[in-house]
Design a protein around this motif. Structure first.
Motif, PDB file in Angstrom:
ATOM      1  N   ASP A  12       0.831  -1.209   0.000  1.00  0.00           N
ATOM      2  CA  ASP A  12       0.000   0.000   0.000  1.00  0.00           C
ATOM      3  C   ASP A  12       0.868   1.262   0.000  1.00  0.00           C
ATOM      4  OD1 ASP A  12      -2.230  -1.604  -0.009  1.00  0.00           O
ATOM      5  OD2 ASP A  12      -2.599  -1.403   2.156  1.00  0.00           O
ATOM      6  N   GLN A  32       2.201   1.754  -3.471  1.00  0.00           N
ATOM      7  CA  GLN A  32       1.146   2.216  -4.377  1.00  0.00           C
ATOM      8  C   GLN A  32       0.881   3.704  -4.166  1.00  0.00           C
ATOM      9  OE1 GLN A  32      -2.180  -0.424  -3.774  1.00  0.00           O
ATOM     10  NE2 GLN A  32      -1.306  -2.012  -5.092  1.00  0.00           N
ATOM     11  N   ARG A  33       0.888   4.157  -2.908  1.00  0.00           N
ATOM     12  CA  ARG A  33       0.707   5.589  -2.627  1.00  0.00           C
ATOM     13  C   ARG A  33       1.870   6.392  -3.207  1.00  0.00           C
ATOM     14  NH1 ARG A  33      -1.166   3.694   2.338  1.00  0.00           N
ATOM     15  NH2 ARG A  33       0.853   4.045   3.331  1.00  0.00           N
ATOM     16  N   ARG A  50       3.691   5.619  -5.789  1.00  0.00           N
ATOM     17  CA  ARG A  50       3.539   5.647  -7.248  1.00  0.00           C
ATOM     18  C   ARG A  50       2.491   6.660  -7.668  1.00  0.00           C
ATOM     19  NH1 ARG A  50      -0.035   3.597 -10.493  1.00  0.00           N
ATOM     20  NH2 ARG A  50      -0.915   2.206  -8.926  1.00  0.00           N
ATOM     21  N   LYS A  51       1.368   6.698  -6.957  1.00  0.00           N
ATOM     22  CA  LYS A  51       0.307   7.658  -7.288  1.00  0.00           C
ATOM     23  C   LYS A  51       0.779   9.086  -7.073  1.00  0.00           C
ATOM     24  CE  LYS A  51      -3.536   4.540  -6.490  1.00  0.00           C
ATOM     25  NZ  LYS A  51      -4.635   4.146  -5.602  1.00  0.00           N
ATOM     26  N   GLN A  52       1.541   9.325  -5.991  1.00  0.00           N
ATOM     27  CA  GLN A  52       2.090  10.664  -5.753  1.00  0.00           C
ATOM     28  C   GLN A  52       3.037  11.065  -6.882  1.00  0.00           C
ATOM     29  OE1 GLN A  52       3.953  10.464  -1.918  1.00  0.00           O
ATOM     30  NE2 GLN A  52       2.015  10.557  -0.795  1.00  0.00           N
ATOM     31  N   GLU A  91       2.921  10.004  -9.973  1.00  0.00           N
ATOM     32  CA  GLU A  91       2.123  10.253 -11.171  1.00  0.00           C
ATOM     33  C   GLU A  91       1.455  11.624 -11.110  1.00  0.00           C
ATOM     34  OE1 GLU A  91      -0.645   7.024 -11.401  1.00  0.00           O
ATOM     35  OE2 GLU A  91       0.809   5.685 -12.361  1.00  0.00           O
ATOM     36  N   HIS A  92       0.959  12.012  -9.956  1.00  0.00           N
ATOM     37  CA  HIS A  92       0.284  13.302  -9.809  1.00  0.00           C
ATOM     38  C   HIS A  92       1.265  14.471  -9.834  1.00  0.00           C
ATOM     39  CE1 HIS A  92      -3.564  11.523  -9.346  1.00  0.00           C
ATOM     40  NE2 HIS A  92      -3.296  10.934  -8.195  1.00  0.00           N
ATOM     41  N   SER A  93       2.508  14.226  -9.464  1.00  0.00           N
ATOM     42  CA  SER A  93       3.476  15.330  -9.406  1.00  0.00           C
ATOM     43  C   SER A  93       4.115  15.617 -10.766  1.00  0.00           C
ATOM     44  CB  SER A  93       4.562  15.022  -8.377  1.00  0.00           C
ATOM     45  OG  SER A  93       5.354  13.941  -8.811  1.00  0.00           O
ATOM     46  N   ARG A  94       3.838  14.799 -11.770  1.00  0.00           N
ATOM     47  CA  ARG A  94       4.384  15.053 -13.110  1.00  0.00           C
ATOM     48  C   ARG A  94       3.748  16.301 -13.703  1.00  0.00           C
ATOM     49  NH1 ARG A  94       3.957   9.090 -15.720  1.00  0.00           N
ATOM     50  NH2 ARG A  94       5.748   8.200 -14.664  1.00  0.00           N
TER      51      ARG A  94
END
Length: 156
Positions: free
Chosen positions: A131, A134-135, A137-139, A141-144
Motif C-alpha cells: 500500500d 502504491q501511494r 507511485r500515485k504521488q 504520477e500526480h506530481s508530473r
C-alpha cells in the motif's frame, strides 16, 4: 602432520553433525546434480525416446491396459519425484536471490533498510508495504507536469 590434524578435526566436526543435517546436505548435493543433469537437452531427448519406444511397442501389446498403465505409472512416479527436486532448487535459488538483494539494499545509501528480509514478514506487513508503494507511485504520477508526460528528457 598438519594435514593429519586437519583430517582428524574434520572427522570430529562431522561426528558432531546430526543425522538430519547429513541427510539435508546429501539431498542438496543430489538435487543440484540431478537438476543439472535432468534439465539438459539430453534428458529431454531421452524422455522423448522413451515415449517413442512406448508408442512403437503399442501394436505389439495390442494397446492393452497394461501397456497404458506402464507409461502412466512411470510418468506419475517421475513427476512426483521431480517436484521435490525442483522445489529444493527453487528454494535455494530464491534464498540466494533474497540474500543478494538484501545486501544491495543494505549497501545502498538512500535505501530503506526496513526492506531487508521482506520474505519473512507476515502477509499483513507485506500488504502495508504494498500500500505504501502504491501511494508513492500515485504521488509520483500526480506530481508530473504536463510537459513531462512521462517521457525521458531529450538529449541536448
Amino acid at each position: 602432520m598438519a594435514n593429519h590434524a586437519r583430517t582428524k578435526e574434520a572427522k570430529r566436526s562431522e561426528q558432531k553433525r546430526d543425522f538430519f543435517c547429513i541427510v539435508r546436505d546429501a539431498f542438496r548435493c543430489f538435487a543440484q546434480r540431478a537438476s543439472v543433469l535432468l534439465g539438459s537437452a539430453w534428458a529431454f531427448c531421452g524422455a522423448v525416446l522413451v515415449i517413442v519406444v512406448w508408442l512403437v511397442t503399442g501394436p505389439t501389446f495390442h494397446f492393452s491396459d497394461t501397456w497404458q498403465l506402464i507409461i502412466n505409472t512411470a510418468t506419475t512416479v517421475v513427476t512426483f519425484l521431480m517436484v521435490f527436486l525442483i522445489q529444493n532448487t527453487q528454494n535455494r535459488d530464491a534464498k540466494a536471490m533474497h540474500l543478494k538483494l538484501d545486501e544491495l539494499i543494505r549497501a545502498g545509501k538512500g535505501a530503506r533498510n526496513q526492506l531487508v528480509d521482506l520474505e519473512n514478514l507476515s502477509d499483513d506487513e507485506l500488504k502495508k508495504l504494498e500500500d505504501q508503494f502504491q501511494r508513492l507511485r500515485k504521488q509520483a504520477e500526480h506530481s508530473r507536469t504536463r510537459s513531462d508526460n512521462g517521457q525521458p528528457a531529450k538529449s541536448r
